[in-house]
Scaffold this active site. Structure first.
Site, short mmCIF file in Angstrom:
data_model
loop_
_atom_site.label_atom_id
_atom_site.label_comp_id
_atom_site.label_asym_id
_atom_site.label_seq_id
_atom_site.Cartn_x
_atom_site.Cartn_y
_atom_site.Cartn_z
N HIS A 74 -16.30 -26.79 0.66
CA HIS A 74 -15.45 -25.96 -0.19
C HIS A 74 -15.89 -24.50 -0.18
O HIS A 74 -15.07 -23.60 -0.25
CB HIS A 74 -15.46 -26.48 -1.62
CG HIS A 74 -14.42 -27.53 -1.88
ND1 HIS A 74 -13.12 -27.25 -2.23
CD2 HIS A 74 -14.50 -28.89 -1.84
CE1 HIS A 74 -12.45 -28.36 -2.39
NE2 HIS A 74 -13.26 -29.38 -2.16
N GLU A 86 -19.40 -32.38 -11.68
CA GLU A 86 -17.94 -32.48 -11.59
C GLU A 86 -17.53 -33.84 -11.01
O GLU A 86 -16.71 -34.55 -11.59
CB GLU A 86 -17.42 -31.35 -10.72
CG GLU A 86 -15.91 -31.39 -10.50
CD GLU A 86 -15.45 -30.33 -9.51
OE1 GLU A 86 -14.25 -30.04 -9.50
OE2 GLU A 86 -16.28 -29.81 -8.73
N HIS A 146 -6.32 -20.78 -54.27
CA HIS A 146 -6.06 -22.14 -53.83
C HIS A 146 -5.97 -23.08 -55.04
O HIS A 146 -5.09 -23.94 -55.13
CB HIS A 146 -7.18 -22.64 -52.91
CG HIS A 146 -7.15 -22.05 -51.53
ND1 HIS A 146 -7.33 -20.72 -51.29
CD2 HIS A 146 -6.97 -22.65 -50.31
CE1 HIS A 146 -7.28 -20.50 -49.98
NE2 HIS A 146 -7.05 -21.65 -49.37
#
Length: 436
Positions: free
Chosen positions: A254, A319, A413
């Protein structure tokens, strides 16, 4: 027994310097495209790829002509592979269920899986036209339900990569641009006069593409942070050393920075693999990439037993992990950090890269410790909704919310809860203005 390295690959200062240079270059390109849009995109395309057509986008008639020129066998193979990718992606999509539950009387909580509206798929070119990346990014996005998929791929030495264009088209791409590198990724993420902004970027690429995705993350989503492709082979004394050697080099080709690692319980096998690799490299057509990758990033490690091999492999979090042992499925129980497992001699990483149907866009550089690879779920947003229709339940939640929020000193709240407890259960409202 501590692992014994017959071959190691330490990081060098040059590796760090290269990454710093890439980071600086990419930052400049992104900033320029952000400021000047299409004009900057065109300049960088001409500079880096020698490519400046009237329009980077391919029209329908151009696409038809390009696809028609691709050999029939190639088209047939593209369709066959895409069918496998689509089938696996559909199984993934079917595993994700929307649901709604009533957790208390009149309290309904739900979850939906919604696709992003637009995705950008980068399909690398350069030396290798990675046709398979079109399958992995576009098919998967379409199975997820993404409405607009924009694809970019670079020209190859000034020529249109016809098979890649065919693959993107057959996968269902809505827009195809002949545009590569950082300029393509930045244009899709930022949006220009002619390239629509996307919500998520996916697909592999070189160091510049990976760095561009890293810098643009947050402005858009990305599939994952990608580095050079990796392979790690776990082998015992039953493995075929020739297959081990061939498979290690299959990924090393690669690029010159692609790690290839062998972890084995057999020293004789390790030494045989080292010799075979040198012999294979002599006349390997891609030796100019595979040779430097093996020289600078190849490793061979001997461990005491397979448990030690699995533990060391988990530390690498590679990988691709290929398991060439007598009982390869044991790795499913013993390992947890990998992008994808390839079990047994009948399987190889190249199948995953090209034809088998699982996705080949996978985590690198140890990212498998915390994420998997590209899958249909990456294109989906898992969102929730709530509805309270029972006033008694709303009042009880209001009282609980008031107490819980005041512990955190969130008075606003708390008051949202108070007013519902007051309205539905006549709870006191001491903070309300007089007259209300």
């Amino acid at each position: 027994m501590e692992p014994t390295y017959l071959k190691a690959a330490p990081q060098t200062a040059a590796d760090v310097a290269r990454r710093d240079a890439v980071r600086e270059t990419v930052a400049g390109v992104i900033a320029d495209i952000r400021e000047r849009g299409d004009a900057a995109v065109r300049e960088y395309s001409e500079k880096f790829d020698g490519w400046s057509p009237d329009s980077f986008k391919l029209g329908p008639e151009q696409i038809e002509e390009i696809v028609a020129a691709v050999p029939a066998q190639t088209i047939e193979d593209i369709r066959a592979v895409q069918a496998r990718v689509r089938r696996f992606a559909q199984h993934q999509r079917d595993s994700l269920h929307d649901f709604e539950v009533e957790t208390e009387p009149g309290v309904f909580l739900g979850q939906r899986n919604l696709p992003v509206s637009a995705a950008g798929a980068y399909v690398p070119g350069g030396r290798y036209p990675l046709v398979a990346s079109a399958h992995m990014t576009v098919v998967t996005a379409k199975v997820a339900g993404v409405e607009r998929v924009t694809t970019c791929t670079p020209p190859i030495r000034g020529q249109i990569p016809a098979a890649t264009v065919a693959a993107m088209h057959l996968a269902g791409a809505d827009e195809i641009f002949l545009l590569g590198g950082t300029q393509a990724v930045a244009a899709m993420a930022i949006g220009t006069e002619t390239i629509g902004k996307v919500d998520l970027l996916a697909g592999p690429g070189n160091a510049f593409v990976a760095e561009a995705k890293r810098q643009l993350f947050g402005e858009v989503g990305i599939d994952l942070f990608a580095g050079p492709t990796e392979i790690l082979v776990i082998a015992d004394e039953h493995a075929d050393p020739f297959i081990v050697a061939v498979d290690l080099l299959s990924q090393a080709e690669h690029g010159p920075d692609s790690p290839a690692v062998l972890i084995t319980t057999s020293e004789p096998l390790a030494r045989r693999v080292l010799k075979l690799i040198e012999q294979i490299l002599v006349d390997m057509p891609t030796a100019d990439f595979a040779g430097p990758a093996w020289r600078d990033h190849g490793e061979v490690v001997i461990v005491a037993d397979l448990d030690a091999a699995y533990a060391l492999a988990d530390r690498y979090a590679s990988e691709h992990v290929e398991v060439l042992t007598r009982q390869p499925r044991e790795a499913l129980e013993k390992m947890r950090n990998y992008g994808a497992l390839f079990l047994g001699e009948g399987t190889c990483v190249s199948y995953g890269d090209k034809v088998i149907g699982t996705n080949h866009t996978l985590p690198t550089r140890g990212a498998a410790r915390y994420t998997g690879g590209l899958w249909v779920g990456k294109y989906l947003k898992t969102v929730t909704y709530q509805e309270v229709t029972d006033t008694t339940s709303s009042a009880a939640l209001g009282e609980l919310c008031g107490r819980a929020a005041r512990v955190e000193q969130f008075e606003g709240h708390a008051r949202s809860g108070d007013v519902r407890a007051h309205k539905y259960a006549d709870a006191p409202l001491p903070w309300a203005p007089a007259g209300l």
